[in-house]
Design a protein around this motif. Structure first.
Motif, PDB file in Angstrom:
ATOM      1  N   CYS A 114      -2.281   9.138   2.385  1.00 47.40           N
ATOM      2  CA  CYS A 114      -1.257   9.067   1.405  1.00 47.40           C
ATOM      3  C   CYS A 114      -1.257  10.436   0.772  1.00 47.40           C
ATOM      4  O   CYS A 114      -2.003  11.152   1.018  1.00 47.40           O
ATOM      5  CB  CYS A 114      -1.756   8.033   0.145  1.00 47.40           C
ATOM      6  SG  CYS A 114      -0.709   7.936  -1.043  1.00 47.40           S
ATOM      7  N   LEU A 151      -5.434   8.252  -2.420  1.00 49.49           N
ATOM      8  CA  LEU A 151      -5.515   7.021  -1.521  1.00 49.49           C
ATOM      9  C   LEU A 151      -5.672   7.551  -0.086  1.00 49.49           C
ATOM     10  O   LEU A 151      -5.272   8.609   0.604  1.00 49.49           O
ATOM     11  CB  LEU A 151      -4.270   6.316  -1.784  1.00 49.49           C
ATOM     12  CG  LEU A 151      -4.192   5.811  -3.095  1.00 49.49           C
ATOM     13  CD1 LEU A 151      -2.908   5.302  -3.242  1.00 49.49           C
ATOM     14  CD2 LEU A 151      -5.364   4.900  -3.318  1.00 49.49           C
ATOM     15  N   HIS A 185       1.546   5.093   1.262  1.00 52.45           N
ATOM     16  CA  HIS A 185       1.183   5.944   2.322  1.00 52.45           C
ATOM     17  C   HIS A 185       2.331   7.127   2.423  1.00 52.45           C
ATOM     18  O   HIS A 185       3.335   6.671   2.340  1.00 52.45           O
ATOM     19  CB  HIS A 185       1.332   5.093   3.714  1.00 52.45           C
ATOM     20  CG  HIS A 185       0.164   3.997   3.963  1.00 52.45           C
ATOM     21  ND1 HIS A 185      -1.251   4.441   3.967  1.00 52.45           N
ATOM     22  CD2 HIS A 185       0.057   2.680   3.993  1.00 52.45           C
ATOM     23  CE1 HIS A 185      -2.178   3.457   4.069  1.00 52.45           C
ATOM     24  NE2 HIS A 185      -1.242   2.349   4.079  1.00 52.45           N
ATOM     25  N   ASP A 199      -4.369  -0.945   9.956  1.00 54.81           N
ATOM     26  CA  ASP A 199      -3.450  -0.817   8.809  1.00 54.81           C
ATOM     27  C   ASP A 199      -2.056  -0.914   9.223  1.00 54.81           C
ATOM     28  O   ASP A 199      -1.403  -0.562   8.237  1.00 54.81           O
ATOM     29  CB  ASP A 199      -4.145   0.299   7.749  1.00 54.81           C
ATOM     30  CG  ASP A 199      -4.137   1.414   8.679  1.00 54.81           C
ATOM     31  OD1 ASP A 199      -3.656   1.548   9.897  1.00 54.81           O
ATOM     32  OD2 ASP A 199      -4.382   2.526   8.176  1.00 54.81           O
ATOM     33  N   GLU A 213       5.454   3.528  -1.574  1.00 49.60           N
ATOM     34  CA  GLU A 213       4.534   1.778  -1.551  1.00 49.60           C
ATOM     35  C   GLU A 213       5.362   1.013  -0.753  1.00 49.60           C
ATOM     36  O   GLU A 213       6.539   0.544  -0.883  1.00 49.60           O
ATOM     37  CB  GLU A 213       4.360   1.474  -2.991  1.00 49.60           C
ATOM     38  CG  GLU A 213       3.567   0.322  -3.116  1.00 49.60           C
ATOM     39  CD  GLU A 213       3.519  -0.578  -4.313  1.00 49.60           C
ATOM     40  OE1 GLU A 213       4.775  -0.607  -4.961  1.00 49.60           O
ATOM     41  OE2 GLU A 213       2.548  -0.834  -4.731  1.00 49.60           O
ATOM     42  N   ARG A 256       0.631  -1.140  -0.088  1.00 53.62           N
ATOM     43  CA  ARG A 256      -0.042  -0.055  -0.083  1.00 53.62           C
ATOM     44  C   ARG A 256       0.919   1.414  -0.102  1.00 53.62           C
ATOM     45  O   ARG A 256       1.822   1.080   0.694  1.00 53.62           O
ATOM     46  CB  ARG A 256      -0.829   0.024   1.396  1.00 53.62           C
ATOM     47  CG  ARG A 256      -2.097  -0.913   1.423  1.00 53.62           C
ATOM     48  CD  ARG A 256      -3.180  -0.589   2.220  1.00 53.62           C
ATOM     49  NE  ARG A 256      -2.515   0.009   3.426  1.00 53.62           N
ATOM     50  CZ  ARG A 256      -2.439  -0.928   4.359  1.00 53.62           C
ATOM     51  NH1 ARG A 256      -2.676  -2.086   4.625  1.00 53.62           N
ATOM     52  NH2 ARG A 256      -1.710  -0.467   5.688  1.00 53.62           N
ATOM     53  N   GLU A 292      -3.696  -6.259  -4.540  1.00 52.36           N
ATOM     54  CA  GLU A 292      -3.315  -5.253  -3.826  1.00 52.36           C
ATOM     55  C   GLU A 292      -4.044  -3.852  -4.567  1.00 52.36           C
ATOM     56  O   GLU A 292      -4.274  -3.863  -5.730  1.00 52.36           O
ATOM     57  CB  GLU A 292      -1.766  -5.088  -3.694  1.00 52.36           C
ATOM     58  CG  GLU A 292      -1.398  -6.253  -2.833  1.00 52.36           C
ATOM     59  CD  GLU A 292      -1.838  -6.573  -1.579  1.00 52.36           C
ATOM     60  OE1 GLU A 292      -1.978  -5.412  -0.896  1.00 52.36           O
ATOM     61  OE2 GLU A 292      -2.448  -7.432  -1.241  1.00 52.36           O
ATOM     62  N   THR A 293      -4.242  -2.796  -3.738  1.00 53.40           N
ATOM     63  CA  THR A 293      -4.644  -1.606  -4.132  1.00 53.40           C
ATOM     64  C   THR A 293      -3.566  -0.751  -4.031  1.00 53.40           C
ATOM     65  O   THR A 293      -2.406  -0.956  -3.529  1.00 53.40           O
ATOM     66  CB  THR A 293      -5.595  -0.848  -3.245  1.00 53.40           C
ATOM     67  OG1 THR A 293      -5.099  -0.993  -1.875  1.00 53.40           O
ATOM     68  CG2 THR A 293      -6.930  -1.835  -3.363  1.00 53.40           C
TER      69      THR A 293
END
Ligand code: HEC
Ligand code: HEC
Ligand SMILES: [Ca+2]
Ligand SMILES: [Ca+2]
Ligand SMILES: [Ca+2]
Ligand SMILES: [Ca+2]
Ligand SMILES: [Ca+2]
Ligand SMILES: [Ca+2]
Ligand SMILES: [Co+2]
Ligand SMILES: [Co+2]
Lengths: 226, 401, 401, 226
Positions: free
Chosen positions: B334, B331, B127, B203, B158, B125, C327-328
């Motif tokens: 993010c 996102l 962030h 998360d 990522e 992901r 996955e995103t």
């Protein structure tokens, strides 16, 4: 549990080696003790080169001790935190729990040789710092038995608030701007501008920007063009 | 025959020598592939570096290297320019020798190797990570010249790793009584931070990769915690241990540092979430505009509480605002890149950006932040940044209340 | 006293020396910040490099360096490991000397500097780039040992640039009669490719940035075309010119190369779109599994026609399939990372992944591809890849029809 | 148009310098001419070191000439493209338009000194290659005037199809797999396996994989374990 059959159970010796954290309720604190006097010796040989002889000041680091009073020890709230005249905020002005200092010194100090102190050394050097901060007398022996007494005298023990608003992702914010789009302020006041001396304080900005693109770095070796 | 000067003028009339005279690179055979098995930027990009801010810290190991946001594009931070913040210097750990332990309120305390962890179900992901002290030098007044120093403790990658929840389950964590987890590093400082169990089960990731490759040593190789939306100090680097407990730990970086001094002399602890914030990166402080006319004004917006919903930009110091274009993807927790058209007429202007997140929260003005938190705080300064464009085209850091 | 060997055994019983004996990195002061003003990977990552495939090309300047997909995570390709494909070597252009021209069927042919272009309204988007010749060595049969060589002409970056449409409008392009654009490079080869006007007006970008920083010299610094979904050769590097026209140009790389030889002897031209494809990167060819048990099987999926909708994975050579986690973010014409649980029982297995895109198109089996296009083609091999796991744990490249 | 006041009009000289592309309809082709004989001289001095003396073969590059026949010149479709026996696919076997070769040589050759040829040089060297390919006679002079005649004799001029299916993003695919999930194949047949010699053909794979993680690189300096 153990869904993947990866990893293995930690052994008691491994837990002992790494489970070094000490909590405010003294969970995790190893038994032991140390005198102010022995602490003074350790401090002078092992800590003073960075933190200064009396832990109060030197040219390099923010002092650990200072800025607290007998009154603070009574109230548990360091008054000088309110004073813009107080030049620096020392460790004892802020830290509310003695466990924090024990934990930190044991894991991280001396900075250039962390994890070289034995528990008794940590008790000793902490006793020395507590004496400098006038929290314990000169002839004090700090130990796991009496550390709770010291906690009751920490100058800023009541000076902290656990701020839920910025702990929880859904916590309540304390500022409340709105998305105003038109005529939002009667007049725009510049409250503060970069001081002229600071234009070049971070080096020549011409050398810190890309050589092509929409802008160039200002040549701060020369005065600003007018 | 014409004089050399006349010849140059005639040629100028004909066109640009960059076109008329073939450039070396279009008339030669270039370098082979894999000339750099691991590539580096062009030599013409050398101005874009991580830099310290002189006088900010007393040592270079308990210090910060700021990322050059003024030169970034989009939302991904190139790993080589990710900001650095260490407490006791960075270390280059042999990943084969690295171990990760989970203990405390768990049925079975466990030890994992990197081999173990990297076999587990992973997620990837994107962030942002922002140091809680970002923009800290600016709490009271305008102090540093460029966005690198005002906002450069900010990066976005990522990440790939295993959700902490998976590991807590694997050890049989006591989720009823365990309300907090402690994260501990394996560097000299063995930095610890308390993480909320809520985040740990949501998360938080135990991550080994950033932007497609393993973490860089400066960023915790081979293992770091990723705590989306939370200040960087909690993203413990060189992660060696997670402990489950029923109380916060009150670590040094939760008491002496990363506490917010309020006007009443109280210190706010555990102020972890990085609230909604934005900054214009181009044009920004210390830059010179290249004359009047059209500019694409560009910047970054982010929120530790969710997605960016809207970014507005003002060119008159906050009196009037226009809504910027947001680049995709947008996102959770993010960076979001925004862009907006501007035609500079050559007169002085004050540029500001103001972000709103998916909770409806709007980034505060300095006046609003100061009204609540005073001017003597260090951390969590998310006030609207102002860049003053002089008629010379030079851009200055100023504060508007 | 115990013998040394007995001592070691006792210690082993007590636990791992990696925990019991403090590691150097947790008992020392580390390196200062900005020790590397532009950072590099850990020395322990040196095995992950761009590499040529021996014997594939006759020179190293008209050649390929493959990206080590076997070591990648997520979807972002670190710039230092982006694959390389040059026709006449790579060049390091001075961006201040670079010029970009638009001519042909336009009202006003124009010249832009990098300063001009970088002031224009820009967009940032993440896209994959795949060479049309990727997996080309595998058309007929299993030929190379690892995913670096079978699929390593694939990368994925966040690009920033100005939409080509904005520039075409700026020059008054004749959009009624101009059905094609030509893109031309400024290296020795000055490579040209014909781009469809439909793409040019849709999502093609004239880009200067990848993954937050300027393009790398190997990837076209300071300017390249980004043609989402289309094979890499059309993403002209070191871009110097765009020309609008009413016919395709039939350039060398549209006739002698990048044409698909069909079983009837005809050559298909302008086969530009990279159709839906996927590959498992871990475990993959040339790797050894570390014993039986749980593995997170991971890979990449992409489509030049849209988003990835679903990826299925088979562990029995294509007889049965399970749907993988995606996955995103899942983005248009972008890599998508997939993961799926697998417990290896130690017996031989054949792993395959099969992607489906948002048009409903399903990645073909080798048999299906061969049935239409024969076995003597070079480009656009998007067949399902098979990795055979031997009972030794070694993974081999095989083809299943 | 010119919405941004950025960039400027290209000058005629600039257009002349860069507008070098040549299309199949010969738009963009500069006037000029060159003989086979002069082309032979240029070839031998400037091209042969890489492409071989007769452009047909050498140890390094794929030949430019070869694999075409008089019959191909008649049909406009190179028959050897059908033959697995044909060892290589030469340029003349594939390229359908003579403009392509003119354009490419002018912009990109000689490889180590691109853009050093004048238009007349390109006509000459192309005349030489056309003669080698038996498309024009030995005494031919190629020019902008007669190049269309040559086009009419290109061996593969009818051998190309503009494949819309993979040109348009919405084009029609030519393969049609389905997302079958269960019992999709009666039995799985491995059609081809990595040849044993190829296991180490790309170097020792142990040194091409990460040193930690779920897998290691196979040590291909030794035979595969069994
Ligand atoms: C080589 C220099 C050096 C030596 C020797 C050293 N320190 Fe430190 N100390 C530091 C630095 C630098 C910091 C700040 C670390 C950080 O920013 O995380 C620090 C932080 C501390 C702190 C926390 C201060 C705060 O408010 O965060 C304490 C307490 C401390 N040291 C005690 C000690 C003791 C006790 C010793 C000796 C046993 C010691 N130090 C030896 C450099 C040193
Ligand atoms: C130093 C080596 C070298 C020299 C000298 C050289 N070439 Fe080339 N040539 C190459 C290479 C390598 C390629 C393949 C380029 C690529 O892959 O894009 C090539 C490609 C070509 C092609 C296209 C072949 C195809 O099918 O794609 C033609 C035609 C050609 N050269 C003609 C010439 C002519 C005419 C000259 C002299 C005027 C010349 N070359 C000089 C190395 C050379
Ligand atoms: Ca002193
Ligand atoms: Ca090992
Ligand atoms: Ca507390
Ligand atoms: Ca210039
Ligand atoms: Ca054609
Ligand atoms: Ca020869
Ligand atoms: Co104020
Ligand atoms: Co087949």
């Amino acid at each position: 549990m153990n869904a993947f059959s990866l990893g293995r159970e930690a052994t008691p010796a491994e837990l002992q080696a790494w489970n070094i954290d000490v909590r405010p309720d003294f969970k995790g604190l190893p038994p032991g003790s140390g005198t102010v006097e022995r602490g003074n010796t350790i401090w002078d040989s092992t800590c003073a080169s960075c933190h200064g002889t009396f832990g109060e000041s030197n040219e390099v680091f923010t002092p650990i001790v200072g800025g607290t009073t007998d009154e603070d020890i009574k109230t548990g709230h360091v008054a000088s935190l309110l004073s813009p005249a107080q030049p620096v905020r020392t460790t004892f002005m802020k830290v509310d729990t003695i466990s924090t200092m024990w934990d930190f010194i044991y894991r991280a100090m001396p900075w250039n040789k962390p994890k070289s102190l034995k528990p008794d050394d940590v008790y000793a050097v902490l006793a020395y710092l507590l004496n400098l901060a006038e929290i314990v007398p000169e002839d004090y022996t700090l130990s796991d038995k009496n550390i709770a007494e010291v906690q009751a005298r920490m100058p800023n023990r009541n000076g902290m608030v656990f701020w839920k608003g910025m702990w929880d992702v859904n916590g309540k914010p304390d500022t409340h701007n709105t998305a105003c789009m038109k005529d939002c302020m009667p007049d725009v006041k510049v409250a503060s501008s970069l001081p002229a001396y600071a234009r070049n304080s971070n080096g020549d900005l011409a050398t810190q920007m890309r050589i092509v693109g929409p802008v160039r770095g200002a040549d701060t070796l020369k005065p600003a063009p007018t | 025959a014409a004089t050399p000067a006349a010849g140059a003028a005639a040629q100028a009339a004909q066109g640009d020598p960059m076109i008329l005279q073939p450039r070396p690179w279009s008339t030669m055979l270039g370098h082979p592939v894999a000339f750099h098995p691991y590539g580096v930027p062009s030599k013409y990009e050398a101005n874009l570096q991580r830099r310290q801010s002189p006088g900010l810290t007393q040592t270079a190991q308990a210090s910060v290297a700021f990322a050059p946001l003024q030169g970034f594009f989009g939302i991904i931070t190139p790993n080589g320019l990710h900001f650095e913040r260490h407490h006791q210097g960075w270390v280059d750990i042999d990943p084969d020798q690295h171990r990760f332990m989970i203990n405390g309120m768990v049925k079975e305390p466990k030890v994992y190797t990197m081999d173990d962890l990297m076999r587990m179900p992973s997620v990837s992901r994107i962030h942002f990570i922002e140091c809680g002290a970002n923009t800290g030098m600016e709490w009271g007044n305008a102090a540093v010249p460029t966005v690198q120093y005002t906002h450069g403790m900010l990066s976005c990658c990522e990440y790939t790793g295993v959700p902490l929840k998976v590991l807590l389950d694997d050890c049989g964590a006591d989720l009823k009584n365990g309300k907090y987890v402690l994260a501990e590093g394996n560097d000299g400082s063995s930095t610890t931070r308390t993480i909320s169990m809520e985040a740990a089960l949501d998360d938080v990731m135990v991550a080994w990769a950033m932007n497609g490759e393993m973490l860089r040593p400066e960023n915790g190789y081979p293992l770091r915690l990723v705590v989306p939306g939370v200040q960087g100090v909690s993203w413990v680097k060189w992660l060696r241990r997670i402990k489950v407990g029923d109380q916060p730990w009150n670590a040094m970086n939760e008491t002496s540092a990363y506490v917010d001094l309020m006007p009443d002399g109280m210190l706010r602890q555990y102020t972890s979430i990085q609230e909604c914030k934005s900054v214009i990166t181009s044009p920004s402080g210390g830059q010179m505009l290249m004359g009047k006319g059209y500019y694409n004004v560009s910047g970054l917006a982010w929120s530790g509480r969710g997605k960016i919903k809207q970014v507005d930009v003002s060119f008159d110091g906050g009196r009037n605002w226009r809504t910027a274009r947001l680049e995709t993807p947008i996102l959770d927790k993010c960076l979001t890149r925004f862009n907006i058209d501007w035609v500079w007429d050559g007169s002085p202007a004050i540029l500001q950006s103001r972000a709103m997140d998916s909770t409806g929260f709007v980034q505060p003005r300095y006046g609003q932040l100061h009204a609540v938190r005073g001017t003597r705080s260090t951390y969590h300064n998310n006030a609207i940044q102002s860049w003053q464009v002089a008629d010379t085209g030079e851009v200055f850091n100023v504060h508007v209340e």
